[in-house]
Design a protein around this motif. Structure first.
Motif, mmCIF file in Angstrom:
data_model
loop_
_atom_site.group_PDB
_atom_site.id
_atom_site.type_symbol
_atom_site.label_atom_id
_atom_site.label_comp_id
_atom_site.label_asym_id
_atom_site.label_seq_id
_atom_site.Cartn_x
_atom_site.Cartn_y
_atom_site.Cartn_z
ATOM 1 N N MET A 1 0.844 -1.196 0.000
ATOM 2 C CA MET A 1 0.000 0.000 0.000
ATOM 3 C C MET A 1 0.880 1.248 0.000
ATOM 4 S SD MET A 1 -3.369 0.643 0.493
ATOM 5 C CE MET A 1 -4.374 2.063 0.817
ATOM 6 N N TYR A 3 1.542 5.264 0.365
ATOM 7 C CA TYR A 3 1.043 6.457 1.044
ATOM 8 C C TYR A 3 1.935 7.634 0.701
ATOM 9 C CZ TYR A 3 -1.508 3.175 4.038
ATOM 10 O OH TYR A 3 -2.323 2.196 4.514
ATOM 11 N N PRO A 87 2.860 -1.827 4.656
ATOM 12 C CA PRO A 87 1.686 -2.721 4.699
ATOM 13 C C PRO A 87 0.361 -2.031 5.037
ATOM 14 C CG PRO A 87 3.514 -3.674 5.941
ATOM 15 C CD PRO A 87 3.920 -2.277 5.591
ATOM 16 N N ASP A 88 0.363 -1.065 5.964
ATOM 17 C CA ASP A 88 -0.925 -0.489 6.363
ATOM 18 C C ASP A 88 -0.741 0.892 6.986
ATOM 19 O OD1 ASP A 88 -0.193 -0.836 9.084
ATOM 20 O OD2 ASP A 88 -0.870 -2.916 9.003
ATOM 21 N N LEU A 89 -1.861 1.497 7.396
ATOM 22 C CA LEU A 89 -1.829 2.864 7.920
ATOM 23 C C LEU A 89 -0.979 2.986 9.185
ATOM 24 C CD1 LEU A 89 -2.901 5.802 7.636
ATOM 25 C CD2 LEU A 89 -4.783 5.154 9.127
ATOM 26 N N ASP A 90 -1.035 1.980 10.046
ATOM 27 C CA ASP A 90 -0.224 2.060 11.265
ATOM 28 C C ASP A 90 1.255 2.185 10.933
ATOM 29 O OD1 ASP A 90 -2.374 2.006 12.902
ATOM 30 O OD2 ASP A 90 -2.066 -0.017 13.682
ATOM 31 N N LEU A 93 1.913 5.679 9.654
ATOM 32 C CA LEU A 93 1.887 6.677 10.738
ATOM 33 C C LEU A 93 3.173 6.627 11.562
ATOM 34 C CD1 LEU A 93 -1.829 6.328 11.940
ATOM 35 C CD2 LEU A 93 -0.828 8.235 10.672
ATOM 36 N N PRO A 111 -3.387 7.822 1.481
ATOM 37 C CA PRO A 111 -3.144 6.673 0.609
ATOM 38 C C PRO A 111 -3.182 7.116 -0.851
ATOM 39 C CG PRO A 111 -5.345 6.559 1.599
ATOM 40 C CD PRO A 111 -4.655 7.740 2.210
ATOM 41 N N TYR A 115 -4.288 2.611 -9.382
ATOM 42 C CA TYR A 115 -4.837 2.527 -10.744
ATOM 43 C C TYR A 115 -4.672 1.140 -11.335
ATOM 44 C CZ TYR A 115 -5.069 7.569 -10.579
ATOM 45 O OH TYR A 115 -5.377 8.842 -10.230
ATOM 46 N N PRO A 117 -5.000 -2.453 -9.889
ATOM 47 C CA PRO A 117 -5.204 -3.443 -8.842
ATOM 48 C C PRO A 117 -4.525 -4.777 -9.138
ATOM 49 C CG PRO A 117 -7.305 -2.723 -9.811
ATOM 50 C CD PRO A 117 -6.224 -1.998 -10.524
ATOM 51 N N ALA A 118 -4.361 -5.096 -10.405
ATOM 52 C CA ALA A 118 -3.751 -6.378 -10.756
ATOM 53 C C ALA A 118 -2.300 -6.418 -10.300
ATOM 54 C CB ALA A 118 -3.830 -6.593 -12.261
ATOM 55 N N ALA B 87 -8.369 -9.733 -11.906
ATOM 56 C CA ALA B 87 -7.155 -9.851 -11.092
ATOM 57 C C ALA B 87 -7.481 -9.676 -9.608
ATOM 58 C CB ALA B 87 -6.136 -8.813 -11.523
ATOM 59 N N GLN B 88 -8.291 -8.651 -9.305
ATOM 60 C CA GLN B 88 -8.645 -8.367 -7.924
ATOM 61 C C GLN B 88 -9.421 -9.541 -7.352
ATOM 62 O OE1 GLN B 88 -7.795 -5.626 -6.134
ATOM 63 N NE2 GLN B 88 -8.716 -6.641 -4.367
ATOM 64 N N HIS B 122 -9.755 3.202 16.093
ATOM 65 C CA HIS B 122 -8.468 3.716 15.610
ATOM 66 C C HIS B 122 -8.483 5.241 15.614
ATOM 67 C CE1 HIS B 122 -4.924 4.319 13.129
ATOM 68 N NE2 HIS B 122 -4.643 3.041 13.304
ATOM 69 N N ALA B 170 -10.062 2.324 2.453
ATOM 70 C CA ALA B 170 -9.214 3.097 1.544
ATOM 71 C C ALA B 170 -7.846 3.395 2.144
ATOM 72 C CB ALA B 170 -9.911 4.394 1.159
ATOM 73 N N ALA B 171 -7.804 3.751 3.424
ATOM 74 C CA ALA B 171 -6.520 4.107 4.036
ATOM 75 C C ALA B 171 -5.831 2.879 4.622
ATOM 76 C CB ALA B 171 -6.725 5.154 5.128
ATOM 77 N N LYS B 172 -6.518 1.746 4.531
ATOM 78 C CA LYS B 172 -6.000 0.475 5.038
ATOM 79 C C LYS B 172 -5.647 0.568 6.517
ATOM 80 C CE LYS B 172 -3.645 -3.567 3.384
ATOM 81 N NZ LYS B 172 -2.533 -4.082 2.575
ATOM 82 N N ILE B 173 -6.633 0.894 7.305
ATOM 83 C CA ILE B 173 -6.463 0.827 8.756
ATOM 84 C C ILE B 173 -6.418 -0.652 9.107
ATOM 85 C CG2 ILE B 173 -7.594 1.281 10.971
ATOM 86 C CD1 ILE B 173 -8.683 3.861 9.756
ATOM 87 N N PRO B 174 -5.349 -1.074 9.771
ATOM 88 C CA PRO B 174 -5.166 -2.524 9.928
ATOM 89 C C PRO B 174 -6.147 -3.158 10.910
ATOM 90 C CG PRO B 174 -3.455 -1.340 11.096
ATOM 91 C CD PRO B 174 -4.248 -0.313 10.352
#
Lengths: 120, 409
Positions: A1, A3, A87-90, A93, A111, A115, A117-118, B87-88, B122, B170-174
């Motif tokens: 991901m 950011y 990997p993620d928002l945490d 941050l 984030p 465009y 996803p594949a 794919a997704q 969160h 969207a922000a991928k909060i884990p």
């Protein structure tokens, strides 16, 4: 991901060039950049010149309007950015916390749009 | 009544019971697998609709919870197959294919719910959204119920929930229990959210259908069970248990608030009080002090013995001020000071807080009470009027009117 970490600061409260605080800020920026590289998360990052160098533009009624200055006259300006892949928002941050402007300005984490996803 | 009709009613009842009692667990298990709040909710809704049809025909399954989970997951897979790009789709389905869904294992269920509450609370979400989302996903409250509790329009609350769920995706909060470096801060956020739920219930009283105080205690019990031996969690649960134990005595027959000193102690829930006091005693032995433990200790002092131990309460407020140096805590400390006999000193402290707490009803109520004790009736009247104008509930206004009436006699 991916950011984007956007760094906002206000010239009035930022460390002034030549002071020990300025030297510390530069050292901290150096350290965080090195860490982003060492951790293998850095995609890109740049610092911007001051808002007095900014030019804004919009097209209205087919006519280009060019203006001196930034998009919005606010106290805090965008001063630079990093793009990281974590990997993620945490995780994002945790890097954002290390950004020197967090102490006097604001650090925004956004984030990126995905465009392709594949490709994930 | 025909056999079929009886069967249909029994099935509806059983389904409603599972959806009410197990909704949080089901949603947690689904989100753990799907990583998508909205998809999990939609899939569970569809599964409940098919349960109504299938259970009516074949009777109740042995394990309704497991049945709903399996069907909801199948519905989710159908949605993913239908909706996403190739794919997704294969990526999502790969996530689902990891092993058979075994959510009957208790550890798995517990872990999922704990992860879910940390996601809902969160700090990247607005505080009000955290509260709403926690009530929705873990408490199983409907959007209209949540809207009613916070005096919001249903559409506003619905939009808030949708926004929060979209940001998580969207922000991928884990969906994880935070690691040791973040745990203290994040646990505070979880407790703050549950405390807001409790306070909403306390203020609303019986005005809303679902008792939010009990909802909050249920969530706090859950966190305490999942994350045992955390002194602040124990103190937090103790505080709510002790406060809630007095609910029946808190209002009189006319619906007016009754001051602690005047409450009928036989109407207190002794079992809940005992549990709360035992919990705070355990928490204190862990020697890891915190604001919720101090607040619980204050609440315990107020109900112990025949009358509150004010010098001890005063000392506890001094401790609390170190964690929360706010005007509200200072106000409570001044009231405790007055109860130890130092009324003039307390009034002097209140004068210093007047500006900061000008819009705070309890400030004016306390000021009115202390002024009355010194015989300064005219000033006391003015303070009562201000308090009555600011009262948050009819019960509090009724109480204040009674107190003011005593002054006029």
């Amino acid at each position: 991901m991916k950011y984007m970490i956007l760094l906002y600061g206000a010239p009035a409260v930022e460390p002034a060039y030549g002071t020990p605080e300025f030297a510390k800020m530069m050292a901290d920026f150096g350290a965080v950049s090195a860490k982003l590289v060492a951790d293998g998360v850095l995609q890109t990052g740049e610092g911007l010149q001051g808002v007095e160098t900014a030019t804004s533009l919009r097209i209205r009624g087919g006519k280009v309007e060019t203006m001196d200055g930034p998009f919005a006259e606010t106290k805090e300006h965008l001063g630079g950015y990093y793009v990281i892949d974590v990997p993620d928002l945490d995780a994002a941050l945790r890097y954002a916390e290390l950004m020197p402007p967090a102490h006097w300005g604001t650090v925004e984490v956004r984030p990126l749009m995905n465009y392709n996803p594949a490709g994930t | 009544m025909s056999q079929a009709a009886a069967q249909a009613i029994a099935v509806t009842r059983a389904l409603n019971a599972v959806m009410r009692d197990d909704r949080g667990r089901l949603i947690a298990a689904l989100i753990a697998r799907l990583r998508d709040f909205q998809l999990a909710e939609d899939a569970l809704q569809e599964a409940a609709a098919s349960a109504l049809v299938h259970w009516g025909r074949i009777g109740l399954p042995d394990n309704p919870h497991g049945w709903l989970l399996k069907v909801a997951l199948r519905k989710a897979i159908d949605r993913l197959r239908g909706g996403a790009r190739e794919a997704q789709k294969s990526a999502d389905l790969a996530v689902l294919a990891v092993g058979e869904l075994d959510e009957t294992e208790p550890d798995m269920i517990i872990d999922n719910r704990l992860r879910l509450i940390f996601t809902c609370c969160h700090p990247a979400l607005e505080l009000k959204s955290r509260v709403a989302l926690t009530l929705r996903t873990l408490g199983g409250l409907s959007t209209p119920e949540i809207a009613a509790a916070f005096l919001d329009a249903e559409t506003t609350m619905g939009a808030r929930l949708t926004r929060a769920k979209a940001k998580i995706a969207a922000a991928k909060i884990p969906f994880v229990v935070p690691g040791p470096e973040d745990l203290a801060e994040r646990l505070t956020s979880v407790l703050t959210v549950i405390y807001l739920i409790f306070n909403a219930g306390y203020t609303a009283g019986p005005a809303i259908k679902r008792d939010l105080c009990e909802e909050a205690i249920y969530l706090a019990r859950m966190v305490n069970q999942l994350k045992p031996c955390e002194a602040e969690v124990e103190g937090f649960l103790a505080l709510m248990l002790i406060t809630h134990a007095r609910r029946a005595a808190r209002t009189d027959d006319e619906g007016a608030t009754v001051a602690l000193a005047d409450q009928d102690r036989t109407r207190w829930d002794q079992a809940a009080l005992d549990e709360g006091v035992a919990l705070i005693d355990t928490a204190i032995t862990r020697r890891c002090a915190g604001p919720f433990q101090i607040k619980a200790a204050i609440a315990a002092c107020q109900v112990a013995g025949d009358e509150p131990d004010w010098p001890q309460i005063l000392a506890l407020y001094d401790g609390l001020l170190r964690y929360e140096p706010t005007s509200v805590v200072a106000l409570n400390r001044a009231v405790a000071l007055a109860e130890t006999g130092e009324i003039e000193a307390a009034l002097a402290q209140l004068a210093g807080l007047a500006q900061a707490l000008d819009d705070y009803q309890p400030f004016h109520a306390a000021n009115a009470e202390l002024l009355a004790r010194r015989g300064r009736n005219t000033e006391s009247m003015e303070a009562f009027d201000r308090a009555i104008a600011l009262a948050a509930s009819p019960a509090d206004a009724a109480f204040l009117l009674k107190q003011r009436a005593k002054l006029q006699k």
